[in-house]
Design a protein around this motif. Structure first.
Motif, mmCIF file in Angstrom:
data_model
loop_
_atom_site.group_PDB
_atom_site.id
_atom_site.type_symbol
_atom_site.label_atom_id
_atom_site.label_comp_id
_atom_site.label_asym_id
_atom_site.label_seq_id
_atom_site.Cartn_x
_atom_site.Cartn_y
_atom_site.Cartn_z
ATOM 1 N N GLY A 75 0.813 -1.209 0.000
ATOM 2 C CA GLY A 75 0.000 0.000 0.000
ATOM 3 C C GLY A 75 0.845 1.258 0.000
ATOM 4 O O GLY A 75 0.570 2.210 -0.738
ATOM 5 N N VAL A 76 1.907 1.274 0.818
ATOM 6 C CA VAL A 76 2.814 2.429 0.850
ATOM 7 C C VAL A 76 3.552 2.559 -0.470
ATOM 8 O O VAL A 76 3.680 3.665 -1.033
ATOM 9 N N ALA A 77 4.037 1.433 -0.999
ATOM 10 C CA ALA A 77 4.798 1.473 -2.249
ATOM 11 C C ALA A 77 3.944 1.979 -3.404
ATOM 12 O O ALA A 77 4.435 2.715 -4.277
ATOM 13 N N GLU A 78 2.659 1.634 -3.425
ATOM 14 C CA GLU A 78 1.793 2.057 -4.516
ATOM 15 C C GLU A 78 1.420 3.533 -4.441
ATOM 16 O O GLU A 78 0.957 4.111 -5.422
ATOM 17 N N LEU A 79 1.622 4.158 -3.260
ATOM 18 C CA LEU A 79 1.378 5.598 -3.184
ATOM 19 C C LEU A 79 2.350 6.379 -4.044
ATOM 20 O O LEU A 79 2.038 7.472 -4.523
ATOM 21 N N GLY A 80 3.554 5.836 -4.200
ATOM 22 C CA GLY A 80 4.490 6.408 -5.164
ATOM 23 C C GLY A 80 5.455 7.433 -4.625
ATOM 24 O O GLY A 80 6.528 7.618 -5.181
ATOM 25 N N ASP A 81 5.099 8.141 -3.545
ATOM 26 C CA ASP A 81 6.023 9.137 -2.994
ATOM 27 C C ASP A 81 5.728 9.340 -1.516
ATOM 28 O O ASP A 81 4.637 9.059 -1.025
ATOM 29 N N ILE A 82 6.727 9.881 -0.812
ATOM 30 C CA ILE A 82 6.623 10.064 0.633
ATOM 31 C C ILE A 82 5.563 11.100 0.988
ATOM 32 O O ILE A 82 4.864 10.985 1.998
ATOM 33 N N ALA A 83 5.414 12.127 0.145
ATOM 34 C CA ALA A 83 4.427 13.175 0.423
ATOM 35 C C ALA A 83 3.014 12.587 0.459
ATOM 36 O O ALA A 83 2.204 12.940 1.317
ATOM 37 N N SER A 84 2.718 11.674 -0.470
ATOM 38 C CA SER A 84 1.395 11.036 -0.490
ATOM 39 C C SER A 84 1.178 10.205 0.767
ATOM 40 O O SER A 84 0.080 10.190 1.335
ATOM 41 N N LEU A 85 2.232 9.518 1.214
ATOM 42 C CA LEU A 85 2.139 8.740 2.440
ATOM 43 C C LEU A 85 1.846 9.648 3.623
ATOM 44 O O LEU A 85 1.002 9.332 4.474
ATOM 45 N N GLY A 86 2.539 10.782 3.686
ATOM 46 C CA GLY A 86 2.313 11.725 4.785
ATOM 47 C C GLY A 86 0.891 12.247 4.804
ATOM 48 O O GLY A 86 0.256 12.306 5.857
ATOM 49 N N ARG A 87 0.372 12.626 3.632
ATOM 50 C CA ARG A 87 -0.996 13.140 3.569
ATOM 51 C C ARG A 87 -2.002 12.065 3.976
ATOM 52 O O ARG A 87 -2.944 12.342 4.729
ATOM 53 N N LEU A 88 -1.804 10.847 3.493
ATOM 54 C CA LEU A 88 -2.716 9.757 3.818
ATOM 55 C C LEU A 88 -2.648 9.429 5.308
ATOM 56 O O LEU A 88 -3.679 9.201 5.961
#
Length: 444
Positions: A75-88
């Motif tokens: 799930g984290v890998a499919e977000l594609g970038d750290i910023a997307s992980l932070g927002r999620l």
């Protein structure tokens, strides 16, 4: 045909689970009412239904770690970038905190309105506490080992293998998986891509095995309910009816009023679509009394029935199984006030606000296993200066209420996934116009 569904014109799994629930309950009540404590009943439970239920749970639990780890890393890998992980992550944390606060607030309000602890006979309190003194002492000892600083520290596990074998350290697995996912995102290469493909294989294998094991769910549910009702009947509930009613009413308000409104206005999904698509996971949660054991079913219904994007649902639901416990936090708040009332203690508004904060934090730290909230309740009782041995009062009805609050935990996880998906702009969720199509896919 997907796991959990039946081929041809057979009944869908959730209907079979419901049938198993009803039959097991009726059989247990009949045994308790007409046969009672016959030796063969104890033999049947000890060597038949109880081991079968435990084996079913163990089949699910043994796959939780590989499923949780692979689902969250992917799930984290499919977000594609750290910023997307932070927002999620921040959205998930914020929504979880807000709705958990609402749940605990509802619980405290109901406890103050119904005053369940004032309806108990003092002689009954002494008798029940005395009969459960050994169990209460064990719970208190577990609670003494809990404090919120240790909870925060143990989020970062010093031994990931040890954390995998400890139900109280599932947050450590979540953190480790998050770090692994971040590593995959930060260092794309042929090697990390191969590892990602391997993890996808682990996830697929886990889901396939779970699809096989979950076919035993209707029989396991029947066994769970038979064990509960054959041994207790309505006796335990009758003695604590005001407490049970208070908890069930509070859970119902949160589950059937707050969460549907939240799903509708924040998630943009029809509550009818939501409950229709999630009923299998809710029934499984009720039967197993474990949000962790229900995780495989929760992940599947989110992707197949609710059509949530897997990169969001895997992240939110995997974290939620370890940290998003609306029903548990609500139950902890009511129980603390109930025990205070039964002890003749008056908790002013300042102490009730402290209880609210402790229950929100306690909901995060509670293990997603049957009765995992009891040590947390004992710890909160000790913090506010109350005799924690009084927790023995509720042990007779705890199993039933554990099933109810776990069902709300899983419902809250799925509702959070719907809202996060919508607010992240990641999903075009089904609306009323798509209801018939969703219902058809769920039923067949």
């Amino acid at each position: 045909m997907t796991p959990g569904q039946t081929g041809g014109k057979g009944l869908a799994l959730h209907y079979k689970v419901l049938i198993g629930f009803v039959l097991g309950t009726l059989a247990g009540l009949a045994i308790h009412s007409f046969i009672g404590d016959a030796p063969w009943v104890h033999t049947l439970i000890t060597y038949g239904t109880q081991p079968f239920g435990k084996i079913f749970l163990n089949l699910l639990f043994m796959l939780v770690v590989p499923l949780m780890f692979s689902a969250l890393v992917l799930g984290v890998a499919e977000l594609g970038d750290i910023a997307s992980l932070g927002r999620l992550g921040w959205r998930t944390l914020m929504y979880t905190a807000v709705v958990t606060c609402a749940a605990v607030g509802i619980g405290l309000l109901c406890a103050n309105v119904f005053q369940p602890g004032t309806h108990l006979d003092p002689a009954l309190i002494d008798k029940v506490v005395g009969s459960n003194l050994g169990k209460a002492d064990q719970i208190i000892e577990q609670g003494k080992g809990l404090n919120f600083m240790d909870l925060i520290i143990n989020i970062v596990p010093h031994n990931i293998v040890g954390a995998m074998g400890d139900d109280k350290q599932k947050l450590g697995i979540v953190f480790f998986a998050l770090m692994f996912g971040v590593g995959l995102v930060m260092h794309p290469s042929a090697g990390t891509q191969a590892f990602k493909n391997t993890l996808q294989g682990v996830f697929d294998i886990s889901m396939t095995l779970i699809g096989l094991f979950i076919r035993l769910a209707p029989y396991a549910v029947a066994a769970f309910m038979f064990n509960l009702t054959a041994q207790l009947g309505f006796d335990a509930i009758r003695a604590l009816i005001w407490f049970v009613v208070t908890v069930v009413v509070a859970l119902a308000i949160h589950g059937f009023v707050v969460l549907p409104l939240w799903v509708r206005f924040m998630g943009g999904m029809s509550p009818r679509v939501f409950f229709r698509g999630t009923q299998e996971a809710i029934l499984t949660a009720f039967a197993t009394a474990s949000s962790t054991a229900t995780l495989p079913v929760t992940l599947r219904v989110a992707e197949e029935n609710l059509k949530l994007p897997r990169k969001v649902s895997r992240f939110v639901l995997t974290v939620g199984a370890s940290a998003n416990h609306h029903g548990t936090a609500l139950f902890e708040g009511i129980t603390v006030l109930f025990l205070a009332q039964a002890s003749g203690m008056h908790l002013p508004i300042t102490q009730q606000l402290l209880v609210l904060i402790l229950c929100i934090l306690g909901g995060i730290g509670t293990a997603g296993i049957p009765s995992g909230s009891l040590p947390v309740i004992a710890m909160i009782c000790a913090i506010i200066g109350m005799d924690a041995q009084k927790i023995g009062i509720i042990l007779g009805v705890n199993t039933f209420l554990d099933m109810c609050r776990t069902a709300l935990n899983v419902t809250g996880d799925l509702a959070t996934a719907v809202v996060v998906s919508k607010r992240s702009g990641e999903a075009d969720l089904p609306d009323d116009a798509a209801l018939e199509k969703v219902e058809e896919s769920v039923a067949h």
